[in-house]
Write a protein that holds these residues in place. Structure first.
Motif, mmCIF file in Angstrom:
data_model
loop_
_atom_site.group_PDB
_atom_site.id
_atom_site.type_symbol
_atom_site.label_atom_id
_atom_site.label_comp_id
_atom_site.label_asym_id
_atom_site.label_seq_id
_atom_site.Cartn_x
_atom_site.Cartn_y
_atom_site.Cartn_z
ATOM 1 N N GLY A 34 0.822 -1.204 0.000
ATOM 2 C CA GLY A 34 0.000 0.000 0.000
ATOM 3 C C GLY A 34 0.858 1.257 0.000
ATOM 4 O O GLY A 34 0.603 2.200 -0.757
ATOM 5 N N ILE A 35 1.889 1.262 0.831
ATOM 6 C CA ILE A 35 2.813 2.399 0.851
ATOM 7 C C ILE A 35 3.448 2.569 -0.514
ATOM 8 O O ILE A 35 3.568 3.683 -1.033
ATOM 9 C CB ILE A 35 3.873 2.218 1.956
ATOM 10 C CG1 ILE A 35 3.222 2.288 3.334
ATOM 11 C CG2 ILE A 35 4.983 3.261 1.822
ATOM 12 C CD1 ILE A 35 4.124 1.882 4.489
ATOM 13 N N LEU A 36 3.833 1.472 -1.132
ATOM 14 C CA LEU A 36 4.453 1.529 -2.451
ATOM 15 C C LEU A 36 3.488 2.084 -3.500
ATOM 16 O O LEU A 36 3.897 2.830 -4.390
ATOM 17 C CB LEU A 36 4.930 0.132 -2.845
ATOM 18 C CG LEU A 36 6.105 0.033 -3.794
ATOM 19 C CD1 LEU A 36 7.305 0.796 -3.294
ATOM 20 C CD2 LEU A 36 6.461 -1.416 -4.022
ATOM 21 N N MET A 37 2.203 1.762 -3.391
ATOM 22 C CA MET A 37 1.207 2.331 -4.319
ATOM 23 C C MET A 37 1.163 3.851 -4.174
ATOM 24 O O MET A 37 1.079 4.574 -5.168
ATOM 25 C CB MET A 37 -0.184 1.746 -4.054
ATOM 26 C CG MET A 37 -0.329 0.309 -4.429
ATOM 27 S SD MET A 37 -2.021 -0.358 -4.332
ATOM 28 C CE MET A 37 -2.700 0.323 -2.836
ATOM 29 N N VAL A 38 1.221 4.336 -2.930
ATOM 30 C CA VAL A 38 1.193 5.780 -2.702
ATOM 31 C C VAL A 38 2.455 6.428 -3.280
ATOM 32 O O VAL A 38 2.378 7.478 -3.918
ATOM 33 C CB VAL A 38 1.029 6.108 -1.205
ATOM 34 C CG1 VAL A 38 1.196 7.611 -0.948
ATOM 35 C CG2 VAL A 38 -0.319 5.629 -0.700
ATOM 36 N N THR A 39 3.603 5.794 -3.082
ATOM 37 C CA THR A 39 4.845 6.381 -3.618
ATOM 38 C C THR A 39 4.809 6.439 -5.139
ATOM 39 O O THR A 39 5.391 7.340 -5.737
ATOM 40 C CB THR A 39 6.100 5.607 -3.172
ATOM 41 O OG1 THR A 39 6.106 4.301 -3.731
ATOM 42 C CG2 THR A 39 6.203 5.539 -1.668
ATOM 43 N N ASP A 40 4.118 5.499 -5.756
ATOM 44 C CA ASP A 40 3.996 5.488 -7.209
ATOM 45 C C ASP A 40 3.241 6.724 -7.686
ATOM 46 O O ASP A 40 3.644 7.389 -8.638
ATOM 47 C CB ASP A 40 3.278 4.208 -7.643
ATOM 48 C CG ASP A 40 3.181 4.065 -9.144
ATOM 49 O OD1 ASP A 40 4.177 4.370 -9.839
ATOM 50 O OD2 ASP A 40 2.117 3.634 -9.623
ATOM 51 N N VAL A 41 2.167 7.064 -7.005
ATOM 52 C CA VAL A 41 1.339 8.199 -7.394
ATOM 53 C C VAL A 41 2.002 9.524 -7.023
ATOM 54 O O VAL A 41 1.970 10.481 -7.796
ATOM 55 C CB VAL A 41 -0.053 8.098 -6.734
ATOM 56 C CG1 VAL A 41 -0.876 9.340 -6.988
ATOM 57 C CG2 VAL A 41 -0.787 6.872 -7.232
ATOM 58 N N THR A 42 2.613 9.579 -5.851
ATOM 59 C CA THR A 42 3.182 10.836 -5.354
ATOM 60 C C THR A 42 4.616 11.063 -5.806
ATOM 61 O O THR A 42 5.182 12.111 -5.535
ATOM 62 C CB THR A 42 3.122 10.884 -3.820
ATOM 63 O OG1 THR A 42 3.889 9.812 -3.284
ATOM 64 C CG2 THR A 42 1.685 10.822 -3.329
ATOM 65 N N LYS A 43 5.198 10.082 -6.459
ATOM 66 C CA LYS A 43 6.585 10.169 -6.964
ATOM 67 C C LYS A 43 7.593 10.381 -5.839
ATOM 68 O O LYS A 43 8.572 11.097 -5.988
ATOM 69 C CB LYS A 43 6.732 11.296 -7.990
ATOM 70 C CG LYS A 43 5.755 11.234 -9.126
ATOM 71 C CD LYS A 43 6.045 10.069 -10.007
ATOM 72 C CE LYS A 43 5.154 10.115 -11.236
ATOM 73 N NZ LYS A 43 4.506 8.865 -11.507
ATOM 74 N N ASN A 44 7.372 9.720 -4.719
ATOM 75 C CA ASN A 44 8.254 9.838 -3.560
ATOM 76 C C ASN A 44 9.297 8.716 -3.625
ATOM 77 O O ASN A 44 9.111 7.646 -3.045
ATOM 78 C CB ASN A 44 7.433 9.765 -2.273
ATOM 79 C CG ASN A 44 8.245 10.062 -1.045
ATOM 80 O OD1 ASN A 44 9.466 9.899 -1.035
ATOM 81 N ND2 ASN A 44 7.577 10.485 0.017
#
Length: 109
Positions: free
Chosen positions: A44-54
């Motif tokens: 889930g964290i990785l999905m967020v990083t994908d969208v936020t480019k973090n």
């Protein structure tokens, strides 16, 4: 996974689909804290990083995933951003590849 961790994970998924990425990330982190040996909150964290480019958070999350399951994870970064990351876990588990275009294919006939 315990009930509280599962609830946080489910909340993160709902918030992610609602595009509330900061709140989703908080729930995924909570789930990861409550279930430190589970991969699902990290995905889930990785999905967020994908969208936020973090990229920094993506790198630390991937490192944690390697710690949890060193024999199964094969990570091949194709660029510095998570979107181009190919993550393959043990067969029949999970495969994450770059997204394809969401345009509809023309129908024959």
């Amino acid at each position: 996974m315990g009930r509280d961790a599962k609830t946080a994970l489910d909340s993160g998924n709902i918030l992610f689909r609602a595009r509330s990425y900061d709140r989703a990330l908080a729930q995924y982190r909570r789930s990861a804290r409550l279930a430190p040996t589970e991969l699902a909150p990290l995905l889930g964290i990785l999905m967020v990083t994908d969208v936020t480019k973090n990229a920094k958070l993506a790198d630390s999350t991937l490192s944690r995933m390697r710690e949890l399951n060193p024999g199964a994870a094969v990570l091949r970064p194709q660029s510095r951003m998570p979107r181009s990351l190919t993550l393959t876990l043990a067969p029949s588990r999970l495969q994450r590849c770059p997204r394809k275009s969401r345009r509809a294919e023309p129908r024959p006939g």
